[in-house]
Design a protein around this motif. Structure first.
Motif, PDB file in Angstrom:
ATOM      1  N   ARG A   1       0.865  -1.343  -0.050  1.00  0.00           N
ATOM      2  CA  ARG A   1       0.074  -0.069  -0.056  1.00  0.00           C
ATOM      3  C   ARG A   1       0.787   1.158  -0.205  1.00  0.00           C
ATOM      4  O   ARG A   1       0.420   2.428  -0.547  1.00  0.00           O
TER       5      ARG A   1
ATOM      6  N   SER B   1       0.984   3.990  -3.072  1.00  0.00           N
ATOM      7  CA  SER B   1       0.659   5.550  -2.693  1.00  0.00           C
ATOM      8  C   SER B   1       1.747   6.388  -3.309  1.00  0.00           C
ATOM      9  O   SER B   1       1.652   7.570  -3.780  1.00  0.00           O
TER      10      SER B   1
ATOM     11  N   ARG C   1       1.773   6.466  -7.178  1.00  0.00           N
ATOM     12  CA  ARG C   1       0.526   7.414  -7.606  1.00  0.00           C
ATOM     13  C   ARG C   1       0.642   8.817  -7.308  1.00  0.00           C
ATOM     14  O   ARG C   1       0.090   9.541  -7.921  1.00  0.00           O
TER      15      ARG C   1
END
Length: 233
Positions: free
Chosen positions: A99, A103, A106
């Protein structure tokens, strides 16, 4: 010039004073050199160098050395970012690393080919073939940029903290604004051939039987066609 301190005569009856060592005098042993170096020059400076600050300096230095040893690939038209990760929460540390890396990538607003090995066994087999050819690539997540292996969570974290990750993603297509209308950013949709059951009825051979759907994976899912045709994948 000032007379040498070692040549000053001490009057008889006076207490002899040890003459200080001149700045240009040679040390008598290695211990004389290591002594001043081992002691901090100032207590205030020693207090400011916290363990976290020292660790950050070491990470930055190692990241710079790694960039000198293997410079980032040059931008090209077909350059893209491929991320192998898992969305399962079975192993918490692995899930948190995946995760966190997602992040970070992105946040750079570049197109990322996210390959969730828990959603498609084909990605898991593909990742296994890559692991078989590369040493040290045994855990998730793993990032490839421009066809070259960049690293896992620790490497991406170091590149992001030092600002070098921006150089690595130069030339990658930008991600479209907003989420995909077809999958909502999940990257998978239900197979329309079998309606997500992964079974198709077949009458070959005269007797009707159910066979595995050839259009989807074992979960009855296919990669989103809108994402595949866009610059996201």
């Amino acid at each position: 010039m000032w007379p040498s301190w070692e040549k000053i005569k001490v009057p008889r009856g006076a207490t002899a004073i040890a003459s200080p060592r001149l700045p240009n005098s040679k040390p008598s042993s290695l211990k004389d050199v290591r002594g001043p170096l081992d002691e901090p020059s100032s207590p205030s400076i020693a207090r400011k160098l916290s363990p976290k600050a020292v660790l950050h300096c070491v990470r930055s230095a190692s990241s710079v050395l790694r960039s000198w040893r293997s410079p980032p690939p040059s931008p090209c038209a077909d350059k893209r970012v491929v991320l192998y990760f898992t969305s399962l929460r079975v192993v918490r540390n692995t899930f948190e690393d995946c995760r966190f890396v997602r992040s970070i990538l992105r946040g750079h607003r570049v197109a990322v080919d996210e390959r969730d090995v828990s959603m498609d066994a084909g990605f898991l087999a593909e990742f296994g073939r890559i692991v078989g050819r590369r040493r040290g690539v045994t855990t998730l997540p793993q990032v490839f940029i421009g066809g070259r292996h960049v690293g896992g969570a620790d490497e991406i974290r170091q590149l992001h903290e030092t600002g070098e990750l921006r150089r690595y993603v130069e030339g990658v297509a930008p991600v479209p604004a907003g989420s995909c209308d077809g999958c909502g950013g999940v990257r998978f949709v239900i197979c329309l051939t079998c309606d997500g059951s992964h079974k198709c009825y077949s009458q070959k051979g005269g007797a009707g039987v159910f066979r595995s759907c050839p259009a989807c994976n074992e979960n009855g899912l296919v990669r989103c066609p809108q994402c595949r045709t866009s610059s996201v994948i």
